[in-house]
Motif scaffolding. Structure first.
Motif, PDB file in Angstrom:
ATOM      1  N   VAL A   1       0.839  -1.196   0.000  1.00 58.82           N
ATOM      2  CA  VAL A   1       0.000   0.000   0.000  1.00 58.82           C
ATOM      3  C   VAL A   1       0.877   1.250   0.000  1.00 58.82           C
ATOM      4  CG1 VAL A   1      -1.734   1.280   1.294  1.00 58.82           C
ATOM      5  CG2 VAL A   1      -1.903  -1.191   1.118  1.00 58.82           C
ATOM      6  N   GLY A   2       1.979   1.198   0.777  1.00 56.11           N
ATOM      7  CA  GLY A   2       2.907   2.332   0.790  1.00 56.11           C
ATOM      8  C   GLY A   2       3.475   2.589  -0.586  1.00 56.11           C
ATOM      9  N   SER A   3       3.855   1.508  -1.289  1.00 56.94           N
ATOM     10  CA  SER A   3       4.378   1.647  -2.646  1.00 56.94           C
ATOM     11  C   SER A   3       3.328   2.269  -3.560  1.00 56.94           C
ATOM     12  CB  SER A   3       4.756   0.276  -3.206  1.00 56.94           C
ATOM     13  OG  SER A   3       6.076  -0.039  -2.872  1.00 56.94           O
ATOM     14  N   LEU A   4       2.088   1.822  -3.377  1.00 65.40           N
ATOM     15  CA  LEU A   4       1.005   2.317  -4.220  1.00 65.40           C
ATOM     16  C   LEU A   4       0.826   3.827  -4.032  1.00 65.40           C
ATOM     17  CD1 LEU A   4      -1.295   1.212  -6.077  1.00 65.40           C
ATOM     18  CD2 LEU A   4      -2.767   1.473  -4.093  1.00 65.40           C
ATOM     19  N   PHE A   5       0.774   4.268  -2.759  1.00 63.06           N
ATOM     20  CA  PHE A   5       0.605   5.705  -2.493  1.00 63.06           C
ATOM     21  C   PHE A   5       1.778   6.498  -3.069  1.00 63.06           C
ATOM     22  CE2 PHE A   5      -2.273   4.717   1.260  1.00 63.06           C
ATOM     23  CZ  PHE A   5      -3.384   5.256   0.650  1.00 63.06           C
ATOM     24  N   THR A   6       2.984   5.982  -2.850  1.00 70.71           N
ATOM     25  CA  THR A   6       4.175   6.693  -3.320  1.00 70.71           C
ATOM     26  C   THR A   6       4.147   6.816  -4.842  1.00 70.71           C
ATOM     27  OG1 THR A   6       5.329   5.650  -1.502  1.00 70.71           O
ATOM     28  CG2 THR A   6       6.673   6.761  -3.119  1.00 70.71           C
ATOM     29  N   LEU A   7       3.799   5.704  -5.501  1.00 80.52           N
ATOM     30  CA  LEU A   7       3.762   5.731  -6.966  1.00 80.52           C
ATOM     31  C   LEU A   7       2.684   6.668  -7.468  1.00 80.52           C
ATOM     32  CD1 LEU A   7       4.269   2.315  -8.684  1.00 80.52           C
ATOM     33  CD2 LEU A   7       5.801   4.229  -8.403  1.00 80.52           C
TER      34      LEU A   7
END
Lengths: 428, 459
Positions: A211-217
């Motif tokens: 989820v963190g990767s998703l938000f960052t992307l």
């Protein structure tokens, strides 16, 4: 030089011919060897990761007959408050003692209790919360086993005397009993996909990192794509040839080759120390990755703008369109597929990036799934980095599994970029 | 008001402004007999109104968000009766006030802090309201103002386009801002570092041990900041990497460009590209867990002692990572060599490999050198592989089986975790960053220059 007859020249050439042909063969062989080396490196890398990581998708579970005894739990009815206080650990211990009645003594009992994961009580709590009727009842439940048990069970299949680690002979005996009775099985490891990070390998999962990767992307995409496309349009369609434009171009080409960790230093000094943005947040991570991927996106967007033939522009101009209308109504839609491909490749780059995110504090130990772009978060590559540092043997497996997930996402992104290019590309 | 809500409201206002401008233009056109009597299409009038409504308000909001905290802090700190003189104490006090205001109480705060926290909460709510009110009033006011200026003769399209053009220019300048940002951020901290540690000691010192003591009388209390071991470590790892990457990358490129059949090319090229797409953290894991033990065991088998964090393991894996980089750049330049040169050499009776070695490679050499330089700058700046597979001990050694440390490893170790921004230990990371940035900048600059020069040669 003395004069040579034609015969002598021919002899000389023929004498050298064999060695020249040998050299040709060697040269060719070196080329083939180089390619083979590269292909072999890919094969070894993937085989190694898959061999190490495929085990993490299953997890040993132990079936126990759990009695939700109100006396042991220490609660009378099921509600929010009583659930937080209830002694589920006691219930599990009771069940373990019942399963192995001949266990006595403190040390032995401690070993017995360590068969089941310390996260198992929470699983029971969730079960009881979902179905309050269970209070006072008895049911058979599969509970997650401890990571030492899991590592031992998994190594058993390779050879009879598996990796022991912290597993004692007594524990191995119990595990054998459970295995024979079919009460210890390797089942699909759902924890790995539904949990956040944990110090206990059997409870650790990649959900929070994903989820963190998703938000960052998301932040990266929202910023870098519009800015990159706008910059490409300006440079390709408007910019007069002067020093300022040259300066911009030199800068873009240079930034494309600046080490990513330097962008992390920029993020730390400017976004966090100067603007006092929150540490460890996807917002800052996204900003840093935006700056890092911008050159890639600008360069690929310019290439696809260049590929639109001038006749399109001239035709639109001839119909009385303004410069801006030519670009936004005609050139941009035609260049869009190429730009999207570039953007996907840039995003794939950003998704795999670790070093700059270490600088802005995204290495924190994050258990909770982030809910927004200012919550503390970590990303998948950083999670891999953190797990790779953990001493538990079970984490090696999970690190490799997380790498497999990351690589599959990256392969999917790159494949979709290739597909998009093939599907939408137009040749003039 | 929360910032996201404010943004949503502003967006709503902008949409309303667009709609109003659009309908205004359409009604005016209908009144005067058709669209042809308008100077621009109705959508441009909509955009014109929307820009007036949104742009100034957005700029104001952005500036507010940037300067807000600093101003509030200054106001709160000035209201304090006795405030500490040292900056670090002020920071501490400020953090305390913020915590109290956020409701994170640990024990009873001092009355002065409690009062300041109350003041802070009050100020925050006031500025929040003023900010929201001002933004919305400006948006609505300027939107209405632009509607008042509406006339069918208004050249809305040209105005909108000139604004858009400036937006494009601003986006294009983002690259320059980034470079300036990088320079400023590393330069300032580095200058502070060089106040504490002389630049000559940093550049030529042979001893690196960036531990700062908590007490003055501690053993090794003055950290040593001689960066030479880091530079040599970086060079050794990069050299090993290039030793792998250049021959393999170059030979693959030659084989693919000159010898391979179409089928082999279509298979091998994407496979090599996969190596470029694998994240560096994966290579790091591979290097640390698979290659490093292998190197150690292999060295032990021939009677050598290798560290389990040897420079060789990190360098080998880094070399594998850089192969596709070298091969695709060389592939480009080899393909750019005109076919006529090859035909000429073959026609004179040279074998295929002689053609490649004596004609194609010399012709492509500048481009290949440029590509190799770019690859070197990549190897120097590579972080994750060395962080995971190379060591932390700053050994000054020429033995590739020893463990070495690199500039990037030290930056990461110095900056991950808790930092204090007035200690040379943290600032040293920025000085190292400056060195890294300058080195790669020079390498990139030369490489790009060489590649560009070369490209023009055969165009």
């Amino acid at each position: 030089m003395t004069d040579l007859t034609q015969q002598q020249v021919r002899e000389r050439i023929e004498r050298r011919l064999a060695s020249r042909h040998l050299k040709e063969k060697i040269f060719r062989g070196l080329g083939i060897a180089s390619i083979a080396f590269g292909v072999l490196a890919v094969a070894i890398l993937f085989a190694d990761i898959i061999a190490k990581g495929s085990g993490a998708f299953v997890q040993s579970d132990i079936q126990l007959e759990i009695t939700y005894d109100p006396a042991v739990l220490g609660i009378e009815q099921v509600d929010q408050e009583s659930l937080t206080w209830a002694n589920f650990t006691g219930v599990i211990r009771e069940a373990l003692r019942e399963r192995f009645p001949d266990v006595s003594g403190r040390a032995e009992k401690r070993e017995l209790y360590s068969l089941v994961s310390t996260g198992a009580p929470f699983a029971l709590r969730d079960r009881l919360a979902a179905d309050p009727e269970l209070l006072g009842q008895t049911e058979k439940v599969w509970l997650t086993a401890d990571d030492d048990v899991d590592t031992f069970v998994k190594s058993l299949s390779d050879s009879r005397n598996g990796f022991r680690g912290r597993t004692s002979d007594r524990m191995a005996g119990w595990i054998d009993q459970l295995l024979v009775a079919g009460e210890l099985k390797k089942r699909f490891n759902s924890n790995f996909f539904t949990n956040g990070d944990s110090r206990e390998p059997e409870q650790a999962g990649i959900r929070a990192a994903l989820v963190g990767s998703l938000f960052t992307l998301l932040v990266t995409l929202m910023l870098s794509f519009p800015i990159g496309v706008a910059a490409a349009i300006y440079l390709e369609e408007y910019a007069p040839r002067n020093r300022w434009t040259d300066l911009i171009e030199v800068n873009i080409n240079n930034l494309a080759a600046v080490p990513s960790i330097v962008f992390g230093l920029l993020g730390l000094a400017i976004f966090i120390n100067f603007f006092e943005m929150p540490r460890s947040a996807p917002l800052v991570g996204g900003l840093v990755l935006t700056l890092m991927t911008l050159p890639t996106i600008i360069i690929s967007s310019r290439a696809s703008l260049k590929a639109v033939p001038p006749s399109i522009r001239e035709a639109a101009m001839g119909m009385g369109a303004s410069r801006m209308q030519v670009v936004f109504h005609h050139v941009l839609p035609l260049a869009m597929p190429g730009m999207l491909t570039g953007a996907i490749i840039g995003m794939a780059q950003a998704l795999g990036e670790t070093a700059p995110l270490l600088m802005i504090g995204m290495v924190a130990f994050i258990v909770d799934v982030p809910h927004g772009i200012t919550d503390p978060a970590t990303v998948l590559p950083v999670q891999i980095f953190l797990w790779a540092d953990s001493p538990e043997r079970a984490f090696v497996e999970r690190t490799s599994a997380a790498i497999m997930v990351l690589l599959s996402v990256l392969i999917a992104m790159n494949a979709s970029a290739v597909w998009l290019r093939k599907k939408l590309e137009r040749r003039w | 008001m929360q910032t996201p809500t404010l943004f949503a409201l502003l967006l709503l206002l902008v949409l309303v402004a667009y709609g109003t401008g659009f309908t205004r233009a359409v009604t005016a056109a209908r009144g005067s007999g058709g669209l042809r009597n308008l100077a621009s299409l109705p959508s441009y009038y909509g955009l014109y109104t929307a820009l007036w409504c949104g742009l100034p308000a957005l700029l104001l909001l952005a500036a507010w968000l940037v300067f807000d905290d600093g101003i509030i802090r200054a106001m709160v700190m000035n209201s304090l009766a006795d405030k500490p003189a040292a900056l670090s104490d002020q920071n501490l006090l400020w953090a305390q006030i913020q915590n109290v205001a956020a409701g994170n109480l640990f024990g009873e705060p001092e009355p002065q802090v409690a009062a300041a926290a109350a003041h802070l909460t009050e100020l925050r709510s006031t500025t929040g309201m003023v900010q929201a009110g001002l933004t919305l009033v400006i948006a609505a006011g300027l939107g209405a103002f632009s509607l008042l200026r509406f006339s069918p003769q208004l050249r809305a399209r040209e105005k909108v386009e000139s604004v858009l053009r400036w937006v494009l220019v601003a986006c294009a300048c983002a690259a320059i801002f980034t470079t300036v940002g990088i320079l400023l951020s590393v330069l300032f901290e580095s200058l502070r570092f060089f106040h504490a540690v002389p630049i000559t000691e940093f550049l030529f010192g042979l001893h690196w041990s960036p531990q700062m003591a908590l007490r003055a009388d501690q053993v090794g209390s003055s950290g040593a900041f001689g960066a030479v071991p880091l530079f040599t470590g970086t060079m050794m790892v990069s050299a090993i990497a290039m030793f792998v990457a250049v021959p393999v990358g170059l030979m693959s490129a030659i084989y693919l460009a000159e010898y391979a059949s179409k089928r082999v090319r279509n298979f091998a090229k994407p496979v090599l590209e996969i190596l470029a797409g694998v994240p560096t953290v994966v290579y790091g894991f591979f290097a640390a867990l698979t290659v490093a033990p292998f190197v150690r065991d292999a060295a032990a088998a021939i009677g050598l002692q290798a560290s389990s964090e040897s420079a060789l393991a990190a360098g080998l894996v880094m070399g594998v990572m850089i192969i596709p980089f070298v091969s695709s750049l060389s592939d480009d330049v080899i393909n750019a060599v005109p076919q006529s040169l090859r035909d000429g050499a073959l026609g004179l009776g040279s074998t295929h490999s002689e053609t490649v070695r004596k004609v194609v490679i010399p012709a492509a050499l500048p481009g290949i050198v440029g590509g190799v330089l770019l690859a070197v700058s990549r190897a120097i700046g590579e972080t994750m592989i060395v962080v995971m597979a190379a060591g932390l001990a700053a050994n000054l050694t020429a033995n590739p089986l020893d463990s070495v440390t690199t500039v990037t490893v030290q930056i990461v170790t110095l900056l991950v975790g808790d930092q204090e921004f007035d200690s040379p230990k943290t600032l040293a990371a920025f000085a190292l960053g400056l060195m890294l940035f300058l080195t790669t900048l020079v390498l990139n600059f030369i490489a790009l220059h060489v590649v560009k020069k070369y490209r023009e040669q055969y165009d």
